[in-house]
Design a protein around this motif. Structure first.
Motif, PDB file in Angstrom:
ATOM      1  N   ASN A   4       0.837  -1.193   0.000  1.00 13.85           N
ATOM      2  CA  ASN A   4       0.000   0.000   0.000  1.00 13.85           C
ATOM      3  C   ASN A   4       0.870   1.241   0.000  1.00 13.85           C
ATOM      4  O   ASN A   4       1.856   1.311   0.729  1.00 13.85           O
ATOM      5  CB  ASN A   4      -0.905   0.026   1.234  1.00 13.85           C
ATOM      6  CG  ASN A   4      -2.021  -0.973   1.125  1.00 13.85           C
ATOM      7  OD1 ASN A   4      -2.574  -1.173   0.050  1.00 13.85           O
ATOM      8  ND2 ASN A   4      -2.365  -1.609   2.214  1.00 13.85           N
ATOM      9  N   VAL A   5       0.506   2.195  -0.829  1.00 10.06           N
ATOM     10  CA  VAL A   5       1.234   3.457  -0.871  1.00 10.06           C
ATOM     11  C   VAL A   5       0.257   4.617  -0.740  1.00 10.06           C
ATOM     12  O   VAL A   5      -0.917   4.513  -1.074  1.00 10.06           O
ATOM     13  CB  VAL A   5       2.064   3.629  -2.169  1.00 10.06           C
ATOM     14  CG1 VAL A   5       3.125   2.569  -2.297  1.00 10.06           C
ATOM     15  CG2 VAL A   5       1.183   3.636  -3.387  1.00 10.06           C
ATOM     16  N   ARG A   6       0.783   5.705  -0.220  1.00 14.82           N
ATOM     17  CA  ARG A   6       0.012   6.944  -0.130  1.00 14.82           C
ATOM     18  C   ARG A   6       0.443   7.813  -1.307  1.00 14.82           C
ATOM     19  O   ARG A   6       1.626   8.063  -1.514  1.00 14.82           O
ATOM     20  CB  ARG A   6       0.306   7.666   1.176  1.00 14.82           C
ATOM     21  CG  ARG A   6      -0.400   9.025   1.265  1.00 14.82           C
ATOM     22  CD  ARG A   6      -0.065   9.789   2.539  1.00 14.82           C
ATOM     23  NE  ARG A   6      -0.513   9.047   3.695  1.00 14.82           N
ATOM     24  CZ  ARG A   6       0.287   8.637   4.686  1.00 14.82           C
ATOM     25  NH1 ARG A   6       1.565   8.898   4.655  1.00 14.82           N
ATOM     26  NH2 ARG A   6      -0.197   7.980   5.703  1.00 14.82           N
ATOM     27  N   THR A   8       0.147  11.519  -2.873  1.00 11.92           N
ATOM     28  CA  THR A   8      -0.178  12.896  -2.514  1.00 11.92           C
ATOM     29  C   THR A   8      -0.289  13.720  -3.789  1.00 11.92           C
ATOM     30  O   THR A   8       0.634  13.750  -4.604  1.00 11.92           O
ATOM     31  CB  THR A   8       0.900  13.499  -1.586  1.00 11.92           C
ATOM     32  OG1 THR A   8       1.025  12.666  -0.427  1.00 11.92           O
ATOM     33  CG2 THR A   8       0.530  14.901  -1.151  1.00 11.92           C
ATOM     34  N   PHE A  24      -9.202  11.052  -3.884  1.00 10.93           N
ATOM     35  CA  PHE A  24      -8.383  11.898  -3.018  1.00 10.93           C
ATOM     36  C   PHE A  24      -9.254  12.582  -1.970  1.00 10.93           C
ATOM     37  O   PHE A  24     -10.340  13.066  -2.287  1.00 10.93           O
ATOM     38  CB  PHE A  24      -7.650  12.969  -3.834  1.00 10.93           C
ATOM     39  CG  PHE A  24      -6.467  12.428  -4.578  1.00 10.93           C
ATOM     40  CD1 PHE A  24      -5.220  12.398  -3.984  1.00 10.93           C
ATOM     41  CD2 PHE A  24      -6.609  11.942  -5.861  1.00 10.93           C
ATOM     42  CE1 PHE A  24      -4.125  11.891  -4.666  1.00 10.93           C
ATOM     43  CE2 PHE A  24      -5.527  11.435  -6.557  1.00 10.93           C
ATOM     44  CZ  PHE A  24      -4.282  11.411  -5.950  1.00 10.93           C
ATOM     45  N   THR A  28      -4.697  13.431  -0.421  1.00  7.46           N
ATOM     46  CA  THR A  28      -4.070  12.115  -0.392  1.00  7.46           C
ATOM     47  C   THR A  28      -5.049  11.007  -0.750  1.00  7.46           C
ATOM     48  O   THR A  28      -6.257  11.132  -0.557  1.00  7.46           O
ATOM     49  CB  THR A  28      -3.452  11.795   0.990  1.00  7.46           C
ATOM     50  OG1 THR A  28      -4.478  11.749   1.966  1.00  7.46           O
ATOM     51  CG2 THR A  28      -2.391  12.795   1.374  1.00  7.46           C
ATOM     52  N   ALA A  29      -4.491   9.920  -1.277  1.00  7.14           N
ATOM     53  CA  ALA A  29      -5.235   8.701  -1.595  1.00  7.14           C
ATOM     54  C   ALA A  29      -4.293   7.531  -1.373  1.00  7.14           C
ATOM     55  O   ALA A  29      -3.078   7.706  -1.284  1.00  7.14           O
ATOM     56  CB  ALA A  29      -5.718   8.735  -3.045  1.00  7.14           C
ATOM     57  N   THR A  30      -4.838   6.328  -1.274  1.00  3.99           N
ATOM     58  CA  THR A  30      -4.006   5.138  -1.135  1.00  3.99           C
ATOM     59  C   THR A  30      -4.351   4.124  -2.221  1.00  3.99           C
ATOM     60  O   THR A  30      -5.483   4.079  -2.702  1.00  3.99           O
ATOM     61  CB  THR A  30      -4.178   4.474   0.250  1.00  3.99           C
ATOM     62  OG1 THR A  30      -5.540   4.097   0.414  1.00  3.99           O
ATOM     63  CG2 THR A  30      -3.744   5.398   1.360  1.00  3.99           C
ATOM     64  N   THR A  31      -3.349   3.323  -2.599  1.00  5.22           N
ATOM     65  CA  THR A  31      -3.555   2.282  -3.597  1.00  5.22           C
ATOM     66  C   THR A  31      -2.448   1.248  -3.496  1.00  5.22           C
ATOM     67  O   THR A  31      -1.390   1.522  -2.925  1.00  5.22           O
ATOM     68  CB  THR A  31      -3.608   2.860  -5.027  1.00  5.22           C
ATOM     69  OG1 THR A  31      -3.983   1.824  -5.934  1.00  5.22           O
ATOM     70  CG2 THR A  31      -2.284   3.450  -5.451  1.00  5.22           C
ATOM     71  N   GLU A  48       4.498   7.506  -1.269  1.00  4.09           N
ATOM     72  CA  GLU A  48       5.146   7.020  -0.047  1.00  4.09           C
ATOM     73  C   GLU A  48       4.620   5.633   0.278  1.00  4.09           C
ATOM     74  O   GLU A  48       3.423   5.396   0.230  1.00  4.09           O
ATOM     75  CB  GLU A  48       4.811   7.920   1.137  1.00  4.09           C
ATOM     76  CG  GLU A  48       5.210   9.364   0.971  1.00  4.09           C
ATOM     77  CD  GLU A  48       4.649  10.186   2.106  1.00  4.09           C
ATOM     78  OE1 GLU A  48       5.322  10.240   3.161  1.00  4.09           O
ATOM     79  OE2 GLU A  48       3.557  10.733   1.960  1.00  4.09           O
ATOM     80  N   THR A  49       5.514   4.746   0.671  1.00  5.42           N
ATOM     81  CA  THR A  49       5.106   3.386   1.007  1.00  5.42           C
ATOM     82  C   THR A  49       4.648   3.308   2.468  1.00  5.42           C
ATOM     83  O   THR A  49       5.179   4.006   3.320  1.00  5.42           O
ATOM     84  CB  THR A  49       6.263   2.428   0.687  1.00  5.42           C
ATOM     85  OG1 THR A  49       5.779   1.231   0.202  1.00  5.42           O
ATOM     86  CG2 THR A  49       7.126   2.147   1.838  1.00  5.42           C
ATOM     87  N   PHE A  50       3.635   2.479   2.739  1.00  4.21           N
ATOM     88  CA  PHE A  50       3.139   2.290   4.102  1.00  4.21           C
ATOM     89  C   PHE A  50       3.868   1.172   4.828  1.00  4.21           C
ATOM     90  O   PHE A  50       3.911   1.124   6.024  1.00  4.21           O
ATOM     91  CB  PHE A  50       1.654   1.898   4.080  1.00  4.21           C
ATOM     92  CG  PHE A  50       0.729   3.057   4.002  1.00  4.21           C
ATOM     93  CD1 PHE A  50       0.462   3.821   5.112  1.00  4.21           C
ATOM     94  CD2 PHE A  50       0.091   3.355   2.818  1.00  4.21           C
ATOM     95  CE1 PHE A  50      -0.412   4.879   5.039  1.00  4.21           C
ATOM     96  CE2 PHE A  50      -0.781   4.402   2.735  1.00  4.21           C
ATOM     97  CZ  PHE A  50      -1.041   5.173   3.856  1.00  4.21           C
TER      98      PHE A  50
END
Length: 80
Positions: A4-6, A8, A24, A28-31, A48-50
């Motif tokens: 999962n990454v964020r 921006t 968004f 921000t969004a995640t995918t 950015e990686t989670f």
């Protein structure tokens, strides 16, 4: 294993639809979709990686055609 990454957005407070169906909220969004991540990286979004894992590898310029010239664009003749 998906990572999962964020993502921006370039506009920090953007809320709405983004590339590939991202949603968004406040910029921000995640995918975990590698294609969307690759597009966003190339289009100026911060990624950015989670997880503790490295970000996914995005393949670019991969040929989509057949592997040899003999089969390029032709169908087999009837009876072959």
């Amino acid at each position: 294993m998906p990572v999962n990454v964020r993502i921006t957005a370039p506009i920090s407070d953007y809320t709405g639809d983004g590339p590939g169906g991202l949603q968004f909220i406040d910029g921000t969004a995640t995918t975990d979709d590698v294609a969307i991540i690759g597009y966003c990286q190339g289009a100026g979004y911060a990624v950015e990686t989670f997880d503790d894992l490295p970000p996914p590898t995005v393949l670019q310029d991969v040929p989509n055609g057949p592997p040899d010239e003999d089969s390029a664009g032709r169908s087999a003749a009837p009876g072959e």
